[in-house]
Structures are given as C-alpha cells and as structure tokens.
Design a protein around this motif. Structure first.
Motif, PDB file in Angstrom:
ATOM      1  N   VAL A 126       0.830  -1.207   0.000  1.00  0.00           N
ATOM      2  CA  VAL A 126       0.000   0.000   0.000  1.00  0.00           C
ATOM      3  C   VAL A 126       0.861   1.251   0.000  1.00  0.00           C
ATOM      4  CG1 VAL A 126      -1.975  -1.085   1.118  1.00  0.00           C
ATOM      5  CG2 VAL A 126      -0.199  -0.032   2.518  1.00  0.00           C
ATOM      6  N   ASN A 127       2.122   1.128   0.423  1.00  0.00           N
ATOM      7  CA  ASN A 127       3.032   2.293   0.369  1.00  0.00           C
ATOM      8  C   ASN A 127       4.399   1.861  -0.175  1.00  0.00           C
ATOM      9  OD1 ASN A 127       3.586   0.748   2.599  1.00  0.00           O
ATOM     10  ND2 ASN A 127       3.933   2.478   3.961  1.00  0.00           N
ATOM     11  N   PRO A 128       4.459   1.566  -1.477  1.00  0.00           N
ATOM     12  CA  PRO A 128       5.736   1.171  -2.084  1.00  0.00           C
ATOM     13  C   PRO A 128       6.716   2.348  -2.134  1.00  0.00           C
ATOM     14  CG  PRO A 128       4.093   1.531  -3.778  1.00  0.00           C
ATOM     15  CD  PRO A 128       3.377   1.631  -2.466  1.00  0.00           C
ATOM     16  N   ILE A 129       7.989   2.004  -2.237  1.00  0.00           N
ATOM     17  CA  ILE A 129       9.048   3.031  -2.332  1.00  0.00           C
ATOM     18  C   ILE A 129       9.356   3.273  -3.800  1.00  0.00           C
ATOM     19  CG2 ILE A 129      11.386   3.676  -1.694  1.00  0.00           C
ATOM     20  CD1 ILE A 129       9.426   3.460   0.637  1.00  0.00           C
ATOM     21  N   PHE A 130       9.241   4.551  -4.191  1.00  0.00           N
ATOM     22  CA  PHE A 130       9.523   4.975  -5.576  1.00  0.00           C
ATOM     23  C   PHE A 130      10.922   5.601  -5.621  1.00  0.00           C
ATOM     24  CE2 PHE A 130       9.787   8.102  -8.901  1.00  0.00           C
ATOM     25  CZ  PHE A 130       9.107   7.566  -9.972  1.00  0.00           C
ATOM     26  N   LYS A 131      11.703   5.223  -6.670  1.00  0.00           N
ATOM     27  CA  LYS A 131      13.029   5.830  -6.863  1.00  0.00           C
ATOM     28  C   LYS A 131      13.361   5.779  -8.346  1.00  0.00           C
ATOM     29  CE  LYS A 131      17.834   5.655  -5.294  1.00  0.00           C
ATOM     30  NZ  LYS A 131      18.828   4.914  -4.465  1.00  0.00           N
ATOM     31  N   ALA A 132      13.605   6.967  -8.918  1.00  0.00           N
ATOM     32  CA  ALA A 132      13.922   7.066 -10.350  1.00  0.00           C
ATOM     33  C   ALA A 132      15.221   7.853 -10.529  1.00  0.00           C
ATOM     34  CB  ALA A 132      12.782   7.718 -11.109  1.00  0.00           C
ATOM     35  N   PRO A 133      16.046   7.506 -11.555  1.00  0.00           N
ATOM     36  CA  PRO A 133      17.378   8.155 -11.722  1.00  0.00           C
ATOM     37  C   PRO A 133      17.347   9.455 -12.488  1.00  0.00           C
ATOM     38  CG  PRO A 133      17.121   6.394 -13.323  1.00  0.00           C
ATOM     39  CD  PRO A 133      15.884   6.370 -12.490  1.00  0.00           C
ATOM     40  N   SER A 134      16.210   9.815 -13.078  1.00  0.00           N
ATOM     41  CA  SER A 134      16.187  11.012 -13.915  1.00  0.00           C
ATOM     42  C   SER A 134      14.817  11.659 -13.846  1.00  0.00           C
ATOM     43  CB  SER A 134      16.525  10.648 -15.360  1.00  0.00           C
ATOM     44  OG  SER A 134      15.578   9.719 -15.878  1.00  0.00           O
ATOM     45  N   GLU A 135      14.738  12.844 -14.396  1.00  0.00           N
ATOM     46  CA  GLU A 135      13.465  13.561 -14.415  1.00  0.00           C
ATOM     47  C   GLU A 135      12.517  12.878 -15.403  1.00  0.00           C
ATOM     48  OE1 GLU A 135      13.823  17.976 -14.396  1.00  0.00           O
ATOM     49  OE2 GLU A 135      15.979  17.563 -14.548  1.00  0.00           O
ATOM     50  N   LEU A 136      11.302  12.600 -14.915  1.00  0.00           N
ATOM     51  CA  LEU A 136      10.305  11.931 -15.756  1.00  0.00           C
ATOM     52  C   LEU A 136       8.939  12.045 -15.104  1.00  0.00           C
ATOM     53  CD1 LEU A 136       9.626   9.016 -14.178  1.00  0.00           C
ATOM     54  CD2 LEU A 136      11.896   8.457 -15.039  1.00  0.00           C
ATOM     55  N   GLU A 137       7.932  11.568 -15.821  1.00  0.00           N
ATOM     56  CA  GLU A 137       6.581  11.458 -15.285  1.00  0.00           C
ATOM     57  C   GLU A 137       6.130  10.009 -15.419  1.00  0.00           C
ATOM     58  OE1 GLU A 137       3.972  14.182 -17.174  1.00  0.00           O
ATOM     59  OE2 GLU A 137       4.757  15.934 -16.121  1.00  0.00           O
ATOM     60  N   GLN A 138       5.555   9.467 -14.345  1.00  0.00           N
ATOM     61  CA  GLN A 138       5.106   8.080 -14.351  1.00  0.00           C
ATOM     62  C   GLN A 138       3.660   8.015 -13.877  1.00  0.00           C
ATOM     63  OE1 GLN A 138       6.789   5.123 -15.383  1.00  0.00           O
ATOM     64  NE2 GLN A 138       4.619   4.516 -15.262  1.00  0.00           N
ATOM     65  N   PHE A 139       2.808   7.376 -14.665  1.00  0.00           N
ATOM     66  CA  PHE A 139       1.396   7.214 -14.329  1.00  0.00           C
ATOM     67  C   PHE A 139       1.158   5.774 -13.862  1.00  0.00           C
ATOM     68  CE2 PHE A 139      -2.975   6.074 -15.511  1.00  0.00           C
ATOM     69  CZ  PHE A 139      -3.680   7.070 -14.841  1.00  0.00           C
TER      70      PHE A 139
END
Length: 639
Positions: A510-523
């Motif tokens: 219910v509360n996953p950890i999000f981590k991305a290496p660059s600027e982006l948008e994720q739906f």
C-alpha cells in the motif's frame, strides 16, 4: 422487600383466596399497582419527594425480576437475592444507580372485607444507599407508608423512613463493593401492621425511593408480596387426619413467645411451634411478637385451632416444552405444605410447588400434596408435551461477496408448519418459504413453527454484500530524482497492485518506495481488492524533479473574486512543512501554518481586513532528500 400475609378463617386450598388482584406481582406485571416517578429536593431542612403517576412502569425505575430469568441473581452491592426468598416467582426493584435526584414510587390500595375484624399485614423490603455524608434531609432514602385511607390516618407504628447516615434504625452494613463513596445495605426485613377492627377500611401501601438531593448519589429498594391469604397462621387450620401440627407465626421478628389461651403456660419460643398430637378443635393459641428495635410495635396474635383444613393440589395447566426448554409447572408455593412430584425425571426440584420441567419425551407428572402433619393428601396431574423443531440453518454460497461478481447467498431450513425469515430482528414481509435468497446485507434468522405450536429461532447468519467503491485520482506526487520516496494507496482492501511496477520496490504494497534516476513522469493504476472480492481502481501521477523547490508568489489580491485570494507556498519535493509564517511591518505574526494542506492566508488579522501593504514571509521544511530548506521573502497585499 415487601411480604404481605393476610389472616383469614376457613378451608385452605393451594391457591390464593380473597387476595387483592396481583398484589403479589405473580401475573408478571404491574397490574393493580400504580407506578410513580418524580424528583427529590431539599426545601429548607425538609426532604421533599414529588411523585406523579407515570401510567405504568418506567425503564430502570420500576424493574421486575423473574424466577425464570433471574433465579440466583444477587444485588451487586448487598449480595442478597434480588428475588424475595418466599417462593415467589416475581419481585420488583424500585430505583437505580443513576443518581440525578430521581424519585420513584409504587402504591397499592385494597379494602379489608366487611366481615374481617381480624386482619394483619406484614411487609418485607431490602435497601441499598450511597452514603454521601450529607445532612439527613439531603441523603438518599426509602420511605415506607401504610395509610388507612378511609380515615385519612397514617399507621405510624408501621411506617418508616430509611437513609444511610444518621438513620435511627439499625441493621445496615457497608457493602464490600463500596468505592470512594460508602454504600450501605439492609437485607430483607419485616414490619408488622395490625389491622384488627378495621373491617371495611381501605388500606394503601406506598413505597418511595429517592436519590440524594445533590443529584450525585443513588438509593434503591426491592419489593415483593407473598401470595397466600390463608388462615390466621399456617397450621392453625389443620387436617382431621394430621398426626401433628406445625403452627407458624409471621416471619421477621426478634422473638416469639407462644401461650395457651389463658396465658398461664408458655408453649414455645420459636417462630414455629410443633404440637403432637394436635390440640382439640376450638383451642386457642396466642403468640407475642417482639420486633427488632425500631421495626414496628409489639403485638399479640391469636390462632383458633380448627380441624377443617382441606388441600387441593394444583399441578397447573398442561404445557408445551419446545426443544427441551424449561417450563414451569404447578403453582405458587404455600407454607405448611409438602410437595412431591412423580416421576422426578427432568424436574429442577421434585420437592417444590412449582419446579421447572424439561422432559425429553412427553411426560405426565403427578403432584402429591399433604400437610406437614401428614394429612389431607391430595393429587393432581399435568402433561408436559415434549416437542422438537429442527432449527438447522444452512448457507449455500458465500456470507461475504461483491454484488457484481455473480456470487450469492441462499439460506435454507427444513420445511415445517410455518417459516418466517427476519433481517436485523425485523420480520421480512412475505418471506415464508424454507429457502430464502439474500439480497441485502444483514443478520438473518428464521422463526420455525411446527404443528404442535412450538416456535423456535434458528441461529443467526451474518451476510455482507459489498458494493465496489469508486476509484479516485490521487494528488500529483513530486519526487526528487535518486531519492527514495514512499507512495501511498488507500487501505480499505486486503490486496493492492500498482501497475506498472516500474520504479517501485514492491508493487503489492500500500506504500511502495519509488526511486527514479532522472526527471520523468510516471502514471500508475492501483488495483485495490477487498475481502468480498470487489475491485477499485485508483490512479496516481508521479513527477520526478531535479531538485527540491519552494515558490511563494510576490503578490496576492484577497478580494473574494476567486483569483489569488490566498497566499501560500508552492512546494515541490517537500516531505514535511515545519512552518510558513507571515509578518507585518511591526514584526507581528499574522499567519502561521505547518500543514501542507493549508488553504493559505486570506489577508485578515483576527477577522479584520488588512490594507494594502508589504509583508515578510519565512519558510522551513524538510525535503524528500532529507535536507532542511529555509527560505524567506516579501509579498505585497493588494486591495
């Protein structure tokens, strides 16, 4: 408790004779009694109880106890039985533990028969009072009054007022369950009322209870009335074939002294005197009654010994026992009589007048009665029909399901003479078949009636039919690149699935950890499934930014036109807002907030509109990168 014994001449049967209707509560209701409610107050140095007829019993102020449901129950504070120990099946509690300066009353009027100049009455009672150590006129109390209504005369010798602290009457004890305020109790006690030479007079009993006048402390009492209206004393009228006689004086006195008719011989010093052989018919016995101090007047009563007693056994009407549920047989007991039931099978006690019967098969019981002297043997019979209802309740389908998943719940019982389904304790109109399809959530049971007339409830089945919740769009989530940031789904389901799983450590959390290496948008779409199987789809947009940013507009126009009416920080990548403050030129804080859901400042101080001017703001927060961010600047309020 109140026990009334009336003294008559004549034959004695195992049913009350010439008694006022329901004076003993044995109808299981308050018929014949007048119920009262009201209040109590201290007026000067007097305790004033104001009562008004309530039209019937009032919940928690006039409470009836039944041997069928309260046998063995004891008062919480006094630890004495709530049912009068005289064989009665009903007793009444007057009052409660609520306080509030409440007052309650019960009254009963009856007229002594015109030819009855020998007439005595005895009442019994028990009380429980909190002891607030107030003045006597302010304390909880029980008031017992006996009135000769015809002559407007209070019978003082038998009328009393009880209160816990300072009462002149003895016999109180402190409850072991007292807390910070002592609770005083008085067990069953007796008061004698001599009503001789009052034939044709109307008598009124009035029992009143009241809390303390300060509304904090309670007082209550118990009342019961004996059923029999028999001869002068139990045993005074005896059987011609008795080999001995037990003559019983009224209960509840400190001492008893029995004499012959000339008072030249003492015959005994107990409540019950044993005479073997019985005295000749026409003999007269006298008993001197000495009450406990403060509980009535010394009295002498007489018993005319007559050998004309006849007993008639009363086994009661034939009854139906459903699924071996206990049912009463017999009638209210009378003193001086022995009882024996045959067979003793499935009886609560085969040696009492009114046992409970729960036979596994239809049984005829024979009641044999005899006087304690062995004479006047008489019998009666009663048939207890044992009938059984199959109350098996079967559920086909699920007790928990989603309304749009094609599941269902069907309840079934065995066919019987009649079936009636109920939901949440309410009858379902028209639901009278052995099979019932459930279409609404609720608690269901069936009432099954067989051809013998037994109606029995089945167990209860809880059915929950769920409707899916509509999906929602979560607020846009800003995340700083390469910074682990938790996302949050709604928590009403039993499983969650984030789709796609990209950039998430656990898409089923219910509360996953999000981590991305660059600027982006994720739906993301979030599938939330409940225990009932209902599916809800929520959505979340995540925007990854290069760094944490905080913006505050340089001006705003709080003129209620719907545009720029409030000023607040625009935060990107801030995890925790510690404060956003606005100061006027004098250094006064005009706005202060630590909520990220703030609406903002509306340009007012204490509700007063502020004129055009320059204000200073200060910001402090913690970013998702765990860094502290402090900024300040100015804004212009424009009118």
């Amino acid at each position: 408790m109140v026990l009334l014994i009336f003294f008559l001449h004549g034959c004695y049967f195992l049913k009350a004779q010439n008694c006022p209707a329901n004076i003993d509560f044995e109808a299981g209701n308050f018929n014949g009694w007048t119920c009262h409610t009201g209040s109590v107050a201290a007026v000067g140095s007097d305790n004033v109880i104001s009562l008004f007829a309530s039209g019937g019993p009032v919940y928690d102020q006039h409470t009836m106890f039944s041997a069928a449901s309260d046998a063995g129950a004891r008062d919480y504070y006094g630890d004495f039985p709530v049912l009068c120990p005289n064989g009665s099946r009903y007793s009444v509690k007057l009052g409660n533990t609520s306080g509030g300066a409440q007052a309650e009353g019960l009254s009963y009027e009856f007229t002594i028969p015109a030819n009855r100049n020998t007439y005595s009455l005895i009442y019994h009672y028990a009380v429980v009072f909190q002891d607030p150590a107030h003045q006597p006129f302010q304390q909880p109390r029980l008031v017992l009054e006996v009135w000769n209504v015809t002559d407007n005369e209070l019978i003082d010798c038998s009328s009393f007022t009880f209160f816990p602290n300072g009462s002149p009457l003895p016999g109180f004890f402190m409850s072991p369950r007292s807390d910070s305020t002592p609770v005083w109790c008085k067990d069953w006690s007796a008061v004698s009322i001599n009503l001789n030479q009052k034939a044709g007079k109307t008598i009124k009993l009035f029992f009143k209870t009241a809390d303390c006048t300060f509304r904090r402390h309670f007082g209550y009492a118990y009342i019961d009335v004996n059923t029999e209206c028999s001869s002068e004393f139990t045993g005074a009228t005896y059987c011609p074939d008795d080999t001995a006689v037990f003559v019983t004086a009224p209960y509840g006195y400190q001492s008893y002294t029995w004499f012959n008719s000339t008072f030249t011989q003492v015959l005994g010093n107990q409540q019950i005197i044993y005479l073997n052989p019985p005295p000749p018919p026409g003999s007269v016995l006298a008993v001197e009654l000495v009450p406990y101090d403060g509980y009535g007047c010394r009295d002498t009563l007489y018993a005319n010994m007559i050998d004309t007693l006849k007993l008639k056994a009363d086994a009661g009407p034939d009854v139906l026992s459903c699924n071996q549920q206990s049912v009463f047989i017999g009638a209210v007991p009378a003193p001086g009589i022995s009882y024996s039931w045959s067979p003793p099978t499935a009886l609560s006690n085969p040696q009492v007048a009114n046992p409970k019967a729960s036979p596994p098969v239809t049984t005829q019981y024979v009641l044999t009665v005899r006087s304690l002297g062995g004479g006047c043997v008489n019998t009666d019979t009663v048939i207890v029909t044992a009938s059984f209802v199959d109350t098996t309740l079967i559920l086909d389908g699920k007790s928990l399901f989603c309304i749009n998943n094609g599941d269902s719940a069907v309840l079934k019982v065995q066919p019987s003479a009649s079936v009636q389904w109920a939901r949440n304790n309410n009858i379902i109109s028209g639901a009278i078949q052995p099979v019932y399809r459930v279409t609404q959530s609720g608690s269901y049971f069936a009432i099954i009636t067989n051809s013998d007339g037994c109606s029995v409830k089945t167990r209860t089945e809880q059915i929950d039919i769920e409707t899916p919740r509509p999906g929602i769009i979560y607020p846009l989530q800003y995340v700083v690149k390469n910074i682990a940031t938790p996302l949050q789904a709604r928590t009403f389901g039993i499983s969650v699935l984030w789709k796609p799983s990209v950039w998430l450590d656990d898409p089923t959390s219910v509360n996953p950890i999000f981590k991305a290496p660059s600027e982006l948008e994720q739906f993301y779409t979030i599938d939330i499934r409940t225990a009932a199987g209902c599916l809800t789809v929520d959505t979340q947009m995540v925007k990854v930014i290069k760094e944490v940013k905080v913006y505050v507009p340089t001006a705003f126009t709080p003129n209620n036109d719907g545009l720029n009416d409030y000023i607040k920080p625009i935060m990107i990548g801030i995890k925790e807002l510690q404060y956003f403050k606005i100061f006027n030129r004098g250094g006064q804080v005009v706005y202060n907030s630590s909520s990220q859901n703030q609406r903002g400042w509306d340009g007012k101080i204490g509700g007063e509109i502020q004129p055009t001017g320059v204000f200073v703001w200060m910001f402090k927060g913690i970013g998702w990168d765990k860094q502290e961010y402090i900024q300040k600047g100015t804004i212009v309020l424009i009118r």
